[in-house]
Motif scaffolding. Sequence first.
Motif, PDB file in Angstrom:
ATOM      1  N   CYS A 212      -2.522   6.200  -1.000  1.00 15.24           N
ATOM      2  CA  CYS A 212      -2.836   7.124  -1.646  1.00 15.24           C
ATOM      3  C   CYS A 212      -4.189   7.729  -1.440  1.00 15.24           C
ATOM      4  O   CYS A 212      -4.439   8.733  -1.549  1.00 15.24           O
ATOM      5  CB  CYS A 212      -2.936   6.806  -3.295  1.00 15.24           C
ATOM      6  N   GLY A 213      -5.065   6.829  -0.696  1.00 11.48           N
ATOM      7  CA  GLY A 213      -6.108   7.270  -0.001  1.00 11.48           C
ATOM      8  C   GLY A 213      -7.334   7.106  -1.159  1.00 11.48           C
ATOM      9  O   GLY A 213      -8.631   7.150  -0.899  1.00 11.48           O
TER      10      GLY A 213
ATOM     11  N   CYS B 156      -8.649   3.972  -1.800  1.00 11.09           N
ATOM     12  CA  CYS B 156      -9.782   3.030  -1.232  1.00 11.09           C
ATOM     13  C   CYS B 156     -10.596   3.731  -0.392  1.00 11.09           C
ATOM     14  O   CYS B 156     -11.850   3.777  -0.263  1.00 11.09           O
ATOM     15  CB  CYS B 156      -9.045   1.960  -0.645  1.00 11.09           C
TER      16      CYS B 156
ATOM     17  N   CYS C 177      -7.657   0.485  -6.667  1.00 10.16           N
ATOM     18  CA  CYS C 177      -6.484   0.540  -5.995  1.00 10.16           C
ATOM     19  C   CYS C 177      -5.302   0.680  -7.043  1.00 10.16           C
ATOM     20  O   CYS C 177      -5.431  -0.390  -7.761  1.00 10.16           O
ATOM     21  CB  CYS C 177      -6.275  -0.521  -4.963  1.00 10.16           C
TER      22      CYS C 177
ATOM     23  N   CYS D 179       0.894  -1.298  -0.036  1.00 11.16           N
ATOM     24  CA  CYS D 179       0.055  -0.021   0.069  1.00 11.16           C
ATOM     25  C   CYS D 179       0.615   1.225   0.063  1.00 11.16           C
ATOM     26  O   CYS D 179       1.730   1.303   0.696  1.00 11.16           O
ATOM     27  CB  CYS D 179      -0.838   0.123   1.341  1.00 11.16           C
ATOM     28  N   MET D 180       0.651   2.316  -0.816  1.00  7.23           N
ATOM     29  CA  MET D 180       1.091   3.519  -1.065  1.00  7.23           C
ATOM     30  C   MET D 180       0.528   4.571  -0.316  1.00  7.23           C
ATOM     31  O   MET D 180       0.641   5.565  -0.409  1.00  7.23           O
ATOM     32  CB  MET D 180       1.780   3.905  -2.444  1.00  7.23           C
TER      33      MET D 180
HETATM   34  S1  SF4 Z   1      -6.201   2.394  -3.019  1.00  7.60           S
HETATM   35 FE1  SF4 Z   1      -5.816   2.075  -0.685  1.00  7.60          FE
HETATM   36  S2  SF4 Z   1      -4.803   0.111  -0.604  1.00  7.60           S
HETATM   37 FE2  SF4 Z   1      -4.566   0.781  -2.560  1.00  7.60          FE
HETATM   38  S3  SF4 Z   1      -2.473   2.015  -2.567  1.00  7.60           S
HETATM   39 FE3  SF4 Z   1      -4.029   3.426  -2.027  1.00  7.60          FE
HETATM   40  S4  SF4 Z   1      -4.350   3.585   0.019  1.00  7.60           S
HETATM   41 FE4  SF4 Z   1      -3.179   1.732  -0.258  1.00  7.60          FE
END
Ligand code: SF4
Lengths: 204, 414
Positions: A33-34, A36, A84, A30-31
């Motif tokens: 990014c937000g 999800c 994601c 997981c990076m």
């Molecule tokens: S979508 Fe959620 S699970 Fe996927 S990289 Fe972004 S924060 Fe992580």
Amino acid sequence: MTTNTTAAYQNSFLREVEAHVEEGAWVKMCMQCGVCAGSCPFGPHWEHSPQKIFMMIRAGKREEVLRSDSMWMCTSCYNCLVRCPRKLPITHIMHGLAHYAHRLGLAPKGQPTRESARLFWNNCIKHGRINELKFTLALYFKDGLAQGIKNALAMQGIGLAMLKAKRLNPFAIFGGHQCKDKSGIQKIVAKARELEAKRQEQAA
Amino acid sequence: MTAALEAAECGQQVLLIDKAPTLGGRTAQLYRYFPKMCHPSCGLEINLKRLKGNPKLRVMAMTELVAVTGRRGDYRVTLKVRPRYVNENCTACGKCAEAVSSEIPDPFNYGLSKVKAAYLPHLMAYPQRYVIDASIANTAEGEKAKAACPVGAVDLGMQEETLELTVGAIVWATGWRPYDANKIQPYGYDRYQNVITSVEFERLADPRGPTGGQLLRPSDGKPAKNIAFIQCAGSRDENYLRHCSRICCMATLKQTQYVREAGGDGRSTVYYIDIRAIDRFEDFYQMVQADATVSFVKSKVARIALNEVNGNPILHGVDTEGYHRYATEHDLVVLAVGMEPEITGLLGNGLAAAIVLDSSNFIEGCAGASADAGMFAAGAAASPLDVNRSVQSATAASLKAIQVVHKTVSTEVA
Ligand code: SF4
Ligand SMILES: Cc1cc2nc3c(=O)[nH]c(=O)nc-3n(C[C@H](O)[C@H](O)[C@H](O)COP(=O)(O)OP(=O)(O)OC[C@H]3O[C@@H](n4cnc5c(N)ncnc54)[C@H](O)[C@@H]3O)c2cc1C
Ligand code: SF4
């Protein structure tokens, strides 16, 4: 000396999740990014979004994660999973975490999804197929007799309409449809549990 | 252009082909370029001066490489030349454009405005010659253009031609194209007028662009005051482009300065995963961070909705610094779209077997053993690079190509 200075970096909870939780090995990808968190239709209603849960795992917050009711709020809509950018199987990880917390007995007591899942599977394994009437009644009365009657009265209209449409059989209370080889199904489940226990033992 | 010039200036015979009707590539379509914020016309002018003065360099526009066979030192290439319907006599007087009335979406402005179907690609186009669009070539409009030309340059009988030649080495400098923003469904580029791409924003800022350099939003032509930039739109995403396009962070930082310079009370908000101001560009980032008109939100926007009343896009997401949920309205949203190699999906006729691509379709080099390599990639065809680094990589590719020609010629002599 080495142990002391590196202890803070040896994230044992992340390791535990990787070993014991279905798809847990993805958590480190997981990076943050937000996407999800922002894509979840239930997002505003739970305390910990997947993004936050994954960060908490990496920060070693074992108790908080396993006692969180967030994983139990997932409706499996798969919005997060398809969006994601790192292709984490988020929905599956959330279910994996819920299951793990349940097995350890840490999942929140009385959490409605957990309760209904428990009743559903007990019912299903016992009958070899789901007995809808018994399952519904068990759900209604899970919080006691008084609340059960209240629930039943509130749902009366739907119940009667289902009776009329022959979608509900009142005689199912005496057993209802059973499957042909009930004990066979129970054996399959028992075997699966045994294999899973063995796998967990090896992972430990 | 740089690769061709470097080789020609070393005394090599060079053929520079471009599938567009003019040289200059996408750099010519930028309003200004980082880090010095100069106008691309300046660099273009220098290169054109070098080019015009060099007898070793031959330019063929509207020409594409369609097949290549052979080996280093001895490649047979097949070229396809599209008809321009205008020959060398053209003085770029523009009489043909005055005569015709049909219009086409202007490729130079990414279709944001229209241009006559007899047009000069842009003011600094090279060759400095008009193009008659194929859509009017065989119509009365085409005849009008022909009649209007005082020097007999319009030739409606031109046909597509195929040529075969032998060359010693090949430099692929085919560049990039903006990632198709329609594919990023949650951002609604195809549904919301006020969601545009970064390349379109470049054109809005340019005084020669469709709005005369005013930052007007498409839905109602009102000045955009509260502008959101969304980073990694299509990049760093397994669902779209897996690579970091590397220049879009800097492009956005640059574009926030267009907003500030437009005067008034324009504000920019940058939504990002992390800012990748590559190499020495950290200074530029710090300069923008200190700018009171620019704010930063650490979050990849999850989706965009529309305020039906005022046409404002509403950005939904959760920020990473505190996990705050937001639903923020802006007048205009600029998607910092990724760079996709221009050759993606275009390789056929044995070209695909001749070159090796990386997992994002950038050209890695020649197929086969490296000792046999006679084809090299330069600029954004090789990797997502800015102008400066594209030029450096062009010089490097050119040097390798020159070595191939020298080595193979000397073995033949020996
Ligand atoms: S979508 Fe959620 S699970 Fe996927 S990289 Fe972004 S924060 Fe992580
Ligand atoms: C929004 C945005 C802003 C940017 N701003 C800056 C900036 O401020 N500063 C900076 O340094 N960089 C900037 N860049 C990056 C810059 O645009 C690139 O570095 C530059 O365009 C790369 O040049 P190139 O010659 O390699 O490719 P291109 O500019 O893409 O040129 C490729 C050329 O090859 C031709 N071609 C393509 N395919 C074929 C074919 N099959 N046959 C023949 N010819 C072909 C094309 O017609 C074109 O002329 C920006 C990029 C974006 C997306
Ligand atoms: S340069 Fe910035 S915006 Fe572009 S892909 Fe990389 S991180 Fe994303």
